[in-house]
Design a protein around this motif. Structure first.
Motif, PDB file in Angstrom:
ATOM      1  N   THR A 206      60.731  35.057   1.737  1.00 45.57           N
ATOM      2  CA  THR A 206      61.243  36.055   0.979  1.00 45.57           C
ATOM      3  C   THR A 206      62.499  35.742   1.731  1.00 45.57           C
ATOM      4  OG1 THR A 206      60.726  37.901   2.824  1.00 45.57           O
ATOM      5  CG2 THR A 206      60.030  37.888   0.244  1.00 45.57           C
ATOM      6  N   ASP A 207      62.030  35.144   2.737  1.00 48.93           N
ATOM      7  CA  ASP A 207      63.723  34.355   3.405  1.00 48.93           C
ATOM      8  C   ASP A 207      64.410  33.644   3.096  1.00 48.93           C
ATOM      9  OD1 ASP A 207      63.464  36.705   5.818  1.00 48.93           O
ATOM     10  OD2 ASP A 207      61.791  35.196   7.201  1.00 48.93           O
ATOM     11  N   ASP A 208      64.258  32.880   1.938  1.00 51.22           N
ATOM     12  CA  ASP A 208      64.395  31.389   1.203  1.00 51.22           C
ATOM     13  C   ASP A 208      64.928  32.591   0.096  1.00 51.22           C
ATOM     14  OD1 ASP A 208      65.747  29.149   0.372  1.00 51.22           O
ATOM     15  OD2 ASP A 208      63.509  28.675   0.605  1.00 51.22           O
ATOM     16  N   LEU A 209      66.505  33.356   0.790  1.00 50.93           N
ATOM     17  CA  LEU A 209      67.109  33.837  -0.665  1.00 50.93           C
ATOM     18  C   LEU A 209      66.922  32.763  -1.652  1.00 50.93           C
ATOM     19  CD1 LEU A 209      69.552  35.981   1.302  1.00 50.93           C
ATOM     20  CD2 LEU A 209      66.868  36.332   0.119  1.00 50.93           C
ATOM     21  N   PRO A 210      68.359  31.566  -1.262  1.00 47.98           N
ATOM     22  CA  PRO A 210      68.508  30.809  -3.067  1.00 47.98           C
ATOM     23  C   PRO A 210      67.010  30.133  -3.540  1.00 47.98           C
ATOM     24  CG  PRO A 210      69.471  30.092  -0.778  1.00 47.98           C
ATOM     25  CD  PRO A 210      68.586  30.932  -0.127  1.00 47.98           C
ATOM     26  N   TYR A 211      65.803  30.046  -3.156  1.00 47.04           N
ATOM     27  CA  TYR A 211      64.923  29.686  -3.394  1.00 47.04           C
ATOM     28  C   TYR A 211      64.293  30.941  -4.759  1.00 47.04           C
ATOM     29  CZ  TYR A 211      59.962  29.049  -4.906  1.00 47.04           C
ATOM     30  OH  TYR A 211      58.798  29.136  -5.517  1.00 47.04           O
ATOM     31  N   GLN A 212      64.083  31.831  -3.526  1.00 48.03           N
ATOM     32  CA  GLN A 212      63.481  33.025  -4.380  1.00 48.03           C
ATOM     33  C   GLN A 212      64.765  33.843  -5.875  1.00 48.03           C
ATOM     34  OE1 GLN A 212      60.980  34.440  -4.466  1.00 48.03           O
ATOM     35  NE2 GLN A 212      60.077  33.847  -2.301  1.00 48.03           N
ATOM     36  N   ARG A 213      65.531  33.565  -6.019  1.00 48.68           N
ATOM     37  CA  ARG A 213      66.626  33.507  -6.951  1.00 48.68           C
ATOM     38  C   ARG A 213      66.304  32.119  -8.636  1.00 48.68           C
ATOM     39  NH1 ARG A 213      70.891  34.417  -3.035  1.00 48.68           N
ATOM     40  NH2 ARG A 213      71.249  32.589  -2.904  1.00 48.68           N
ATOM     41  N   TRP A 214      66.136  31.386  -7.350  1.00 48.41           N
ATOM     42  CA  TRP A 214      65.581  30.196  -8.513  1.00 48.41           C
ATOM     43  C   TRP A 214      64.338  30.177  -8.922  1.00 48.41           C
ATOM     44  CZ3 TRP A 214      66.209  26.776 -11.959  1.00 48.41           C
ATOM     45  CH2 TRP A 214      65.684  25.834 -11.902  1.00 48.41           C
ATOM     46  N   ARG A 215      63.990  31.037  -7.954  1.00 47.68           N
ATOM     47  CA  ARG A 215      62.205  31.382  -8.543  1.00 47.68           C
ATOM     48  C   ARG A 215      62.199  32.557  -9.380  1.00 47.68           C
ATOM     49  NH1 ARG A 215      57.462  33.945  -7.878  1.00 47.68           N
ATOM     50  NH2 ARG A 215      55.634  33.168  -8.775  1.00 47.68           N
ATOM     51  N   ARG A 216      62.836  33.033  -9.641  1.00 47.73           N
ATOM     52  CA  ARG A 216      63.059  34.141 -10.623  1.00 47.73           C
ATOM     53  C   ARG A 216      64.224  33.909 -11.538  1.00 47.73           C
ATOM     54  NH1 ARG A 216      65.039  37.420  -5.817  1.00 47.73           N
ATOM     55  NH2 ARG A 216      66.522  36.954  -6.281  1.00 47.73           N
ATOM     56  N   PHE A 217      64.899  32.820 -11.275  1.00 50.43           N
ATOM     57  CA  PHE A 217      65.290  32.471 -12.868  1.00 50.43           C
ATOM     58  C   PHE A 217      64.823  31.204 -13.786  1.00 50.43           C
ATOM     59  CE2 PHE A 217      67.049  28.525 -14.302  1.00 50.43           C
ATOM     60  CZ  PHE A 217      68.505  29.322 -15.686  1.00 50.43           C
ATOM     61  N   SER A 218      63.705  30.513 -13.485  1.00 50.45           N
ATOM     62  CA  SER A 218      62.842  29.787 -13.523  1.00 50.45           C
ATOM     63  C   SER A 218      62.298  30.327 -14.112  1.00 50.45           C
ATOM     64  CB  SER A 218      62.334  28.801 -12.767  1.00 50.45           C
ATOM     65  OG  SER A 218      61.817  29.324 -11.710  1.00 50.45           O
ATOM     66  N   ARG A 219      61.317  31.268 -13.693  1.00 50.59           N
ATOM     67  CA  ARG A 219      59.744  32.377 -14.603  1.00 50.59           C
ATOM     68  C   ARG A 219      60.098  33.309 -15.333  1.00 50.59           C
ATOM     69  NH1 ARG A 219      58.584  29.225  -9.903  1.00 50.59           N
ATOM     70  NH2 ARG A 219      56.957  29.189  -9.044  1.00 50.59           N
ATOM     71  N   ASN A 220      61.864  33.056 -15.660  1.00 47.70           N
ATOM     72  CA  ASN A 220      62.719  33.820 -16.858  1.00 47.70           C
ATOM     73  C   ASN A 220      62.089  33.383 -18.380  1.00 47.70           C
ATOM     74  OD1 ASN A 220      64.200  34.675 -19.065  1.00 47.70           O
ATOM     75  ND2 ASN A 220      64.895  35.749 -17.605  1.00 47.70           N
ATOM     76  N   PRO A 221      61.527  34.090 -19.208  1.00 51.13           N
ATOM     77  CA  PRO A 221      60.884  33.291 -21.093  1.00 51.13           C
ATOM     78  C   PRO A 221      61.617  32.430 -21.090  1.00 51.13           C
ATOM     79  CG  PRO A 221      59.590  35.386 -19.897  1.00 51.13           C
ATOM     80  CD  PRO A 221      61.135  35.308 -18.869  1.00 51.13           C
ATOM     81  N   VAL A 222      63.043  33.427 -21.487  1.00 47.28           N
ATOM     82  CA  VAL A 222      64.338  32.464 -21.914  1.00 47.28           C
ATOM     83  C   VAL A 222      64.631  31.380 -21.131  1.00 47.28           C
ATOM     84  CG1 VAL A 222      66.919  33.134 -22.325  1.00 47.28           C
ATOM     85  CG2 VAL A 222      65.570  34.900 -22.718  1.00 47.28           C
TER      86      VAL A 222
ATOM     87  N   GLY B 197      64.324  22.114  -2.798  1.00 44.61           N
ATOM     88  CA  GLY B 197      63.505  22.515  -2.344  1.00 44.61           C
ATOM     89  C   GLY B 197      63.538  23.177  -1.143  1.00 44.61           C
ATOM     90  N   THR B 198      63.416  22.370  -0.284  1.00 43.96           N
ATOM     91  CA  THR B 198      63.314  21.981   1.341  1.00 43.96           C
ATOM     92  C   THR B 198      65.055  21.321   2.345  1.00 43.96           C
ATOM     93  OG1 THR B 198      62.192  19.762   1.955  1.00 43.96           O
ATOM     94  CG2 THR B 198      60.886  22.929   1.702  1.00 43.96           C
ATOM     95  N   ARG B 199      65.354  21.482   1.173  1.00 43.08           N
ATOM     96  CA  ARG B 199      66.559  20.318   2.279  1.00 43.08           C
ATOM     97  C   ARG B 199      67.648  21.082   2.716  1.00 43.08           C
ATOM     98  NH1 ARG B 199      69.609  16.881  -2.335  1.00 43.08           N
ATOM     99  NH2 ARG B 199      67.414  15.914  -2.074  1.00 43.08           N
ATOM    100  N   ASN B 200      68.225  20.692   4.040  1.00 46.54           N
ATOM    101  CA  ASN B 200      68.516  21.296   4.734  1.00 46.54           C
ATOM    102  C   ASN B 200      68.549  22.970   4.981  1.00 46.54           C
ATOM    103  OD1 ASN B 200      70.072  18.791   5.010  1.00 46.54           O
ATOM    104  ND2 ASN B 200      71.101  19.084   3.196  1.00 46.54           N
ATOM    105  N   LYS B 201      67.549  23.120   5.107  1.00 46.16           N
ATOM    106  CA  LYS B 201      66.980  24.744   5.125  1.00 46.16           C
ATOM    107  C   LYS B 201      66.071  24.442   6.899  1.00 46.16           C
ATOM    108  CE  LYS B 201      66.265  26.455   0.229  1.00 46.16           C
ATOM    109  NZ  LYS B 201      65.794  26.470  -0.929  1.00 46.16           N
ATOM    110  N   PRO B 202      66.247  25.986   7.678  1.00 47.54           N
ATOM    111  CA  PRO B 202      65.808  26.321   8.963  1.00 47.54           C
ATOM    112  C   PRO B 202      64.374  26.234   8.110  1.00 47.54           C
ATOM    113  CG  PRO B 202      67.774  27.611   8.608  1.00 47.54           C
ATOM    114  CD  PRO B 202      67.282  26.738   7.275  1.00 47.54           C
ATOM    115  N   ALA B 203      63.425  25.392   9.356  1.00 54.69           N
ATOM    116  CA  ALA B 203      61.629  25.779   9.549  1.00 54.69           C
ATOM    117  C   ALA B 203      61.236  26.711   9.241  1.00 54.69           C
ATOM    118  CB  ALA B 203      61.632  24.746  10.103  1.00 54.69           C
ATOM    119  N   ALA B 204      62.424  27.956  10.146  1.00 59.44           N
ATOM    120  CA  ALA B 204      61.452  29.321   9.893  1.00 59.44           C
ATOM    121  C   ALA B 204      61.535  29.913   8.549  1.00 59.44           C
ATOM    122  CB  ALA B 204      62.279  30.362  10.961  1.00 59.44           C
ATOM    123  N   ILE B 205      62.040  29.844   7.555  1.00 54.61           N
ATOM    124  CA  ILE B 205      62.424  30.376   6.496  1.00 54.61           C
ATOM    125  C   ILE B 205      61.786  30.001   5.474  1.00 54.61           C
ATOM    126  CG2 ILE B 205      64.491  31.190   6.530  1.00 54.61           C
ATOM    127  CD1 ILE B 205      65.985  28.577   4.199  1.00 54.61           C
TER     128      ILE B 205
END
Length: 240
Positions: free
Chosen positions: A122-138, A162-170
């Motif tokens: 959940t610390d990777d906010l951009p990914y979580q936004r992408w995850r919600r969008f990409s799982r949307n049925p529409v 997915g992981t480019r330029n992101k701190p390892a912790a998130i």
């Protein structure tokens, strides 16, 4: 002693010839045949742009998975962040039982929460936004109707970012998210993949001891799965 349950994740099989694909087929024809059930917790494939392409690119894997199921072994599958578009057509052809994420299953008598694991990063906010969008049925409906070249481009961009330029912790799971999962589901064991950081974490949650097991990602030098039976839990490797 009851038959074992085998768990694995993050194989990231490419759609071109690869030693990883050979090892997976060896696993399906060998250790998996002696199991009661096999749980694949996501990212079996490196990328997934559609079931039609998947059935063409991964025909040997689909046939081997179906043969395993037909031999009497349950083959259960959770979607990962790379192959979340894997659909009913491939699942039917391969004999896969698609699972919710997360889900509680009883393994060797112990209720266990299984997940690919990315829901807790959940610390990777951009990914979580992408995850919600990409799982949307529409969004998925539109994506499936794009030309193949466009779908490949979208999938390639998502994979590369997915992981480019992101701190390892998130990129790891969030400690509070894990504690909340233990509390919400009332289990004493969680098993997941995704983070590529295989280990066992022993935690104290409200005075009770719990454990979180992280599955290994596959790489040419080490292809590992987790075996669970009445004797306990052991990590094993598929011979090269």
């Amino acid at each position: 002693m009851s038959r074992s349950t085998l768990l694995l994740s993050d194989l990231h099989l490419p759609n071109t010839p690869s030693p990883l694909r050979e090892r997976f087929l060896s696993f399906l024809a060998g250790p998996a045949r002696k199991a009661e059930a096999v749980y694949i917790l996501g990212d079996l494939f490196e990328v997934w742009i559609g079931d039609a392409e998947g059935l063409a690119d991964y025909r040997p894997e689909a046939q081997a998975l179906r043969a395993l199921r037909d031999s009497g072994v349950r083959v259960c599958y959770q979607h990962g962040n790379r192959d979340f578009m894997l659909g009913a057509a491939f699942a039917k052809a391969a004999g896969l039982e698609l699972l919710a994420d997360p889900i509680i299953v009883k393994l060797a008598g112990e209720p266990t929460l299984l997940s690919h694991g990315d829901i807790w990063c959940t610390d990777d906010l951009p990914y979580q936004r992408w995850r919600r969008f990409s799982r949307n049925p529409v969004a998925q409906f539109v994506y499936r109707r794009l030309p193949r070249a466009w779908r490949q481009k979208v999938a390639g961009q998502a994979r590369g970012d997915g992981t480019r330029n992101k701190p390892a912790a998130i990129l790891d799971v969030n400690a509070d998210a894990i504690r909340n999962a233990f509390a919400e589901h009332g289990v004493a064991r969680i098993i997941h993949g995704h983070t590529h950081r295989p280990t066992v974490h022993v935690l104290d949650i409200d005075g009770r001891q719990v454990e979180r097991l992280v599955l290994a990602d596959w790489r040419p030098e080490l292809c590992e799965y987790l075996q669970i039976d009445d004797a306990g839990l052991i990590r094993k490797t598929v011979p090269g």
